[in-house]
Design an enzyme around this catalytic site. Structure first.
Site, PDB file in Angstrom:
ATOM      1  CB  ILE A 182      -1.279   0.137   0.994  1.00 23.97           C
ATOM      2  CG1 ILE A 182      -1.486  -1.280   0.969  1.00 23.97           C
ATOM      3  CG2 ILE A 182      -1.822   1.290   1.114  1.00 23.97           C
ATOM      4  CD1 ILE A 182      -2.437  -1.492   2.823  1.00 23.97           C
ATOM      5  CG  ASP A 183       3.570   4.055  -2.935  1.00 23.88           C
ATOM      6  OD1 ASP A 183       4.170   4.369  -1.608  1.00 23.88           O
ATOM      7  OD2 ASP A 183       4.495   3.799  -4.083  1.00 23.88           O
ATOM      8  CB  SER A 184       1.027   8.097   0.962  1.00 21.98           C
ATOM      9  OG  SER A 184       2.308   7.865   1.055  1.00 21.98           O
ATOM     10  N   GLY A 185       2.121   6.623  -2.485  1.00 24.33           N
ATOM     11  CA  GLY A 185       2.426   8.484  -3.265  1.00 24.33           C
ATOM     12  C   GLY A 185       1.479   7.571  -4.684  1.00 24.33           C
ATOM     13  CG  ASN A 186      -0.819   3.790  -6.682  1.00 22.63           C
ATOM     14  OD1 ASN A 186      -1.399   4.274  -7.837  1.00 22.63           O
ATOM     15  ND2 ASN A 186      -1.344   2.690  -7.838  1.00 22.63           N
TER      16      ASN A 186
END
Length: 309
Positions: A182-186
């Protein structure tokens, strides 16, 4: 003062249904339509009972609490006490949220609608001022959608980023299993449908796509790949091109495929995230092989299909 009981009952039936839907959304519960209709009907029946000898009972706090219990049990069922109290308290939270919003909007706009004994009516004689009815009919759904979006935003912010999850994606008759991050940058969306995009390394898709098709996607530009993939490629109708812009780069396109079903498994629950696209990456996402997919955080706002105890 004339009171159109059928109109008031219908409005309260719709409002109760929206409150129960908001409660289900908050808890990520799946509610059957007949249960939702049953719960809304019981809730709106208070309007009818207020004009009967039972009026003192339904207007008493204990009577209202009893009605709330019945509404929640009919709508969500009863599995255990913790499950029941979660449903009951969330139903009250949704009710207070919407009620406070209506009162605030009423004070701001000085509408002629009022809430009396938990029932929304107008102060006008006859059918009521068209403006006041427009406020009720239009204001409540607008506030409902506003509250729903704010809850979604809060959920997205509370997601534990950098968490590892397991992902299962169904494409046709085949199933793909990958480890995701889970990546907040995506923050990649389809600009037209606002569908979130998760990224998966192409090697994981090769058993499903086939060797020849995977080579085309890997070695050619996304626009050219779409042209080179012929009708024999069974997922051609599910392919999408999503524009995106990387840091210090011009506009580019990402080749995506629309899955039939996606399930995300975290430490606490299994989440159904069917509204998504799979973006195809031709470069490895993790140098040490810890994950094969980058998950869009919005995908974790889907419905929980199972809680891990």
């Amino acid at each position: 003062m004339k009171i159109y009981l059928d109109v008031i009952w219908l409005l309260n039936f719709c409002f109760d249904a929206l409150l129960l839907l908001l409660t289900a959304f908050i808890l990520k519960r799946h509610v059957k339509k007949r249960r939702l209709v049953g719960g809304a009907f019981i809730g709106s029946s208070i309007v009818l009972l207020m004009f009967t000898p039972f009026s003192p009972i339904v207007e008493h706090p204990a009577g209202k609490l009893a009605f709330s219990v019945v509404i929640v049990v009919v709508t969500f069922g009863f599995k255990r006490f913790r499950f029941f109290f979660q449903n009951l308290f969330s139903f009250y939270f949704a009710t207070f949220l919407m009620g406070g919003g209506i009162i605030g909007a009423h004070s701001l706009l000085q509408s002629n609608s009022i809430v009396q004994n938990g029932v929304m009516i107008t102060n006008q004689t006859g059918f009521g001022d068209p403006i006041s009815w427009l406020f009720i009919v239009g204001g409540f759904p607008a506030l409902w959608f506003f509250s729903k979006r704010r809850i979604e935003d809060i959920e997205t912010k509370n997601i534990q980023y950098e968490e590892r999850v397991s992902v299962q994606a169904d494409l046709g008759s085949q199933t793909l299993h990958v480890r995701g991050l889970i990546d907040s940058g995506n923050q990649l969306y389809d600009p037209l449908t606002k569908t979130p995009v998760m990224i998966i390394y192409i090697d994981k898709l090769e058993p499903i796509f086939g060797t020849a098709e995977t080579m085309i996607i890997r070695n050619t530009d996304p626009l050219e790949a779409i042209e080179q993939l012929d009708d024999s490629f069974r997922f051609l109708d599910k392919m999408r091109l999503i524009p995106y812009r990387g840091v210090g780069q011009q506009n580019q396109f990402l080749l995506c495929v629309k899955p039939d079903h996606v399930t995300i498994m975290t430490k606490e629950e299994m989440i159904s995230a069917d509204k998504c696209l799979i973006g195809i990456s031709t470069t490895k996402l993790s140098a040490d092989g810890e994950f094969d997919a980058i998950i869009h955080p919005k995908m974790l706002s889907g419905k929980a299909v199972k809680h891990v105890s």
